[in-house]
Design an enzyme around this catalytic site. Structure first.
Site, PDB file in Angstrom:
ATOM      1  N   LYS A 116       1.199  -1.070  -0.359  1.00  0.00           N
ATOM      2  CA  LYS A 116       0.082   0.152  -0.026  1.00  0.00           C
ATOM      3  C   LYS A 116       0.723   1.269  -0.286  1.00  0.00           C
ATOM      4  O   LYS A 116       0.223   2.346  -0.867  1.00  0.00           O
ATOM      5  CB  LYS A 116      -0.894  -0.106   1.244  1.00  0.00           C
ATOM      6  CG  LYS A 116      -1.865   1.396   1.251  1.00  0.00           C
ATOM      7  CD  LYS A 116      -2.899   1.317   2.255  1.00  0.00           C
ATOM      8  CE  LYS A 116      -2.806   0.546   3.456  1.00  0.00           C
ATOM      9  NZ  LYS A 116      -2.831   2.101   3.968  1.00  0.00           N
TER      10      LYS A 116
ATOM     11  N   GLN B 133       4.922   8.947   7.070  1.00  0.00           N
ATOM     12  CA  GLN B 133       4.521  10.804   6.182  1.00  0.00           C
ATOM     13  C   GLN B 133       4.120  11.592   6.169  1.00  0.00           C
ATOM     14  O   GLN B 133       4.729  12.356   5.589  1.00  0.00           O
ATOM     15  CB  GLN B 133       2.633  10.197   6.889  1.00  0.00           C
ATOM     16  CG  GLN B 133       2.140   8.770   6.365  1.00  0.00           C
ATOM     17  CD  GLN B 133       0.688   8.734   6.589  1.00  0.00           C
ATOM     18  OE1 GLN B 133       0.194   9.211   7.539  1.00  0.00           O
ATOM     19  NE2 GLN B 133       0.059   7.274   6.827  1.00  0.00           N
TER      20      GLN B 133
ATOM     21  N   ASP C  17       1.810  -1.044  12.136  1.00  0.00           N
ATOM     22  CA  ASP C  17       0.874  -1.514  11.330  1.00  0.00           C
ATOM     23  C   ASP C  17       0.169  -2.824  11.712  1.00  0.00           C
ATOM     24  O   ASP C  17      -0.897  -3.240  11.796  1.00  0.00           O
ATOM     25  CB  ASP C  17       0.439  -1.317  10.007  1.00  0.00           C
ATOM     26  CG  ASP C  17       0.614   0.043   9.804  1.00  0.00           C
ATOM     27  OD1 ASP C  17       0.122   0.989  10.745  1.00  0.00           O
ATOM     28  OD2 ASP C  17       1.039   0.727   8.403  1.00  0.00           O
TER      29      ASP C  17
ATOM     30  N   ARG D  86      -7.344  -3.735   9.322  1.00  0.00           N
ATOM     31  CA  ARG D  86      -6.874  -4.072  10.693  1.00  0.00           C
ATOM     32  C   ARG D  86      -7.487  -4.800  11.695  1.00  0.00           C
ATOM     33  O   ARG D  86      -6.691  -5.911  12.045  1.00  0.00           O
ATOM     34  CB  ARG D  86      -5.147  -3.193  10.448  1.00  0.00           C
ATOM     35  CG  ARG D  86      -4.779  -2.690   9.636  1.00  0.00           C
ATOM     36  CD  ARG D  86      -2.544  -2.428   9.534  1.00  0.00           C
ATOM     37  NE  ARG D  86      -2.562  -1.683   8.464  1.00  0.00           N
ATOM     38  CZ  ARG D  86      -2.383  -2.074   7.019  1.00  0.00           C
ATOM     39  NH1 ARG D  86      -2.114  -3.363   6.970  1.00  0.00           N
ATOM     40  NH2 ARG D  86      -1.694  -1.026   6.032  1.00  0.00           N
TER      41      ARG D  86
HETATM   42  C1  S3P Z   1       2.685   4.789   6.111  1.00  0.00           C
HETATM   43  C2  S3P Z   1       4.131   5.339   7.500  1.00  0.00           C
HETATM   44  C3  S3P Z   1       2.906   4.834   8.087  1.00  0.00           C
HETATM   45  C4  S3P Z   1       1.854   3.779   8.080  1.00  0.00           C
HETATM   46  C5  S3P Z   1       0.991   4.186   7.518  1.00  0.00           C
HETATM   47  C6  S3P Z   1       1.241   3.709   6.268  1.00  0.00           C
HETATM   48  C7  S3P Z   1       3.408   5.196   4.735  1.00  0.00           C
HETATM   49  O1  S3P Z   1       2.105   5.886   9.162  1.00  0.00           O
HETATM   50  O2  S3P Z   1       0.950   3.415   9.595  1.00  0.00           O
HETATM   51  O3  S3P Z   1       0.009   2.809   6.798  1.00  0.00           O
HETATM   52  O4  S3P Z   1       2.822   4.402   4.199  1.00  0.00           O
HETATM   53  O5  S3P Z   1       3.764   6.834   5.171  1.00  0.00           O
HETATM   54  P1  S3P Z   1       3.097   6.733   9.862  1.00  0.00           P
HETATM   55  O6  S3P Z   1       3.484   7.614   8.922  1.00  0.00           O
HETATM   56  O7  S3P Z   1       1.741   7.507  10.734  1.00  0.00           O
HETATM   57  O8  S3P Z   1       4.395   6.725  11.223  1.00  0.00           O
END
Ligand code: S3P
Length: 422
Positions: free
Chosen positions: A19, A165, A311, A384
């Site tokens: 994803k 993120q 996750d 999840r």
């Molecule tokens: C993700 C980063 C994670 C993860 C999310 C996807 C990404 O979040 O939990 O499901 O694709 O960069 P955070 O950046 O808030 O830790």
């Protein structure tokens, strides 16, 4: 729906596309110059939200027999004609906010009730410091967010949380800013963005937990073969481990070390998992995982390991409930601001099976080996939690509300599972 207890799981699963990488392949190629083919793109609601948003920003996205074609806009996105709906996807809204901060346009980004509850100050605050005009509910702390992009000045940021993120939003803004953008994380978050940007010709520098890039660099479109999502493989790794007599081969799973913490934890718990056909695909390590059932024991999970498996904590809690001894999860307060409050929803889900699980502010404690009884899973819209609950249900059966929410990351999860039940 009612799920019955299951015998062993046997067979082969081609794990659906990652994803995180699917979002990035669409966004970065949509922003780049040129045309790219993406194979193995995850077909799920979250990724569809990103595709819809990129289309509204003027990116050409077409489906062909052999993947999805993205026609990049060469660094200049179009002003979207309407509000951009990011659905349930935190990655979509946070990464897009960074990307759009440097664009000469007005955009309004929103999402479903869960997304509108999630914290956005972690991106709006630093992006404003760069010069972006971002507003939103609670002074930019919650969506809907409005972004009036423009000239940005790069800086050095030290985010409070290890978050890919946040890091990615700041890297995408930094590509469009003047000067050098540096992000120094408190822990290593997933590095898919850095790898993909490098494959697109961007020069990045990494020193320990710091990553930097100079603004003004152009991205060249790059074909992507998306590996299988280890976060989706996780449900099968745990299911096969705890159902006696099981043996599964999970093919083409992404094994990026910033994502593979679940393997280290399951190995520590005594799981029988081996890696075969280890290879590299588009700068990402990939392999097949062979998992056989094994007696698991409890463990301690915390510290720098948390971002590598954040996750996977709901499904690891299911493994811990089926294990002997105690498991403690600490340093995972970020679970409180995921698609649901995953400390509360994981505890409620496993408690409904009679498991001995106790919440902490930053995680939970599970006393494993308690005999489970059929549970009732209310995922609260969280994909999840629904899948973790379904795996717990394989042991003793369960009543599962809202199985449809699994489509956020894994449409067809239940049919894939039942095909392995012989
Ligand atoms: C993700 C980063 C994670 C993860 C999310 C996807 C990404 O979040 O939990 O499901 O694709 O960069 P955070 O950046 O808030 O830790």
């Amino acid at each position: 729906m009612n799920l019955l207890a299951s015998g062993p799981l046997c067979g082969t699963v081609a794990i659906p596309g990652d994803k995180s990488l699917s979002h990035r392949a669409l966004m970065l190629n949509g922003f780049a110059s040129g045309r790219a083919r993406i194979r193995g793109l995850l077909a799920s609601e979250d990724v569809a939200a990103t595709a819809r948003c990129m289309t509204a920003l003027g990116v050409g996205i077409t489906k062909e027999d052999d993947g999805v074609i993205v026609e990049g806009r060469g660094g200049a996105l179009l002003e979207p004609p309407d509000v951009l709906d990011c659905g349930n996807s935190g990655t979509t809204i946070r990464l897009l906010t960074g990307l759009l901060s440097g664009q000469d346009l007005l955009a309004v980004l929103t999402g479903d009730p869960s997304l509108r509850r999630r914290p956005m100050a972690r991106i709006s605050r630093p992006l404003r410091e760069m010069g972006a005009r971002i507003d939103g509910r609670e002074e930019g702390g919650r969506a809907p967010l409005t972004i009036r992009g423009g000239a940005l000045v790069n800086r050095t940021f030290r985010p409070e949380h290890a978050s890919a993120q946040v890091k990615t939003a700041l890297l995408l803004a930094g590509l469009q800013g003047a000067g050098t953008q540096t992000i120094i994380e408190p822990g290593q978050s997933r590095d898919h963005t850095e790898r993909m940007l490098a494959a697109m010709g961007v020069v990045l520098r990494r020193e320990g937990l710091a990553v930097s890039l100079d603004g003004g660099q152009r991205l060249s479109a790059c074909d992507v073969d998306v590996p299988g999502d280890i976060s989706s493989a996780a449900f099968f790794l745990v299911a096969a481990s705890i159902l006696p007599g099981s043996e599964l081969r999970l093919t083409g799973v992404g094994l990026n070390p910033t994502r593979s913490g679940i393997l280290d934890v399951l190995w520590r718990m005594g799981a029988d998992i081996t890696i075969e056909e280890a290879r590299e695909v588009c700068g990402e390590p990939v392999g097949d995982l062979i998992v056989r059932s094994a007696a698991l024991c409890g463990t301690i999970i915390g510290g720098a390991e948390i971002p590598r498996l954040i996750d996977e904590l709901p499904i690891l809690a299911v493994a811990a409930a089926a294990a002997s001894g105690q498991t403690t999860v600490s340093d995972a307060a970020e679970l409180r601001v995921k698609e649901s409050d995953r400390i509360a929803t994981t505890v409620a889900m496993l408690a409904s099976f009679g498991a001995a699980i106790f919440p902490k502010p930053d995680g939970f404690v599970i006393d494993g080996g308690v005999a489970l009884q059929p549970g009732t899973v209310h995922p609260r819209g969280d994909h999840r939690i629904a899948m973790a609950g379904a795996v717990a249900g394989l042991l003793v059966g369960c009543e599962l509300a809202d199985p449809g929410c699994m489509a956020v990351s894994f449409p067809g999860f239940l049919s894939t599972l039942s095909a392995l039940q012989g």
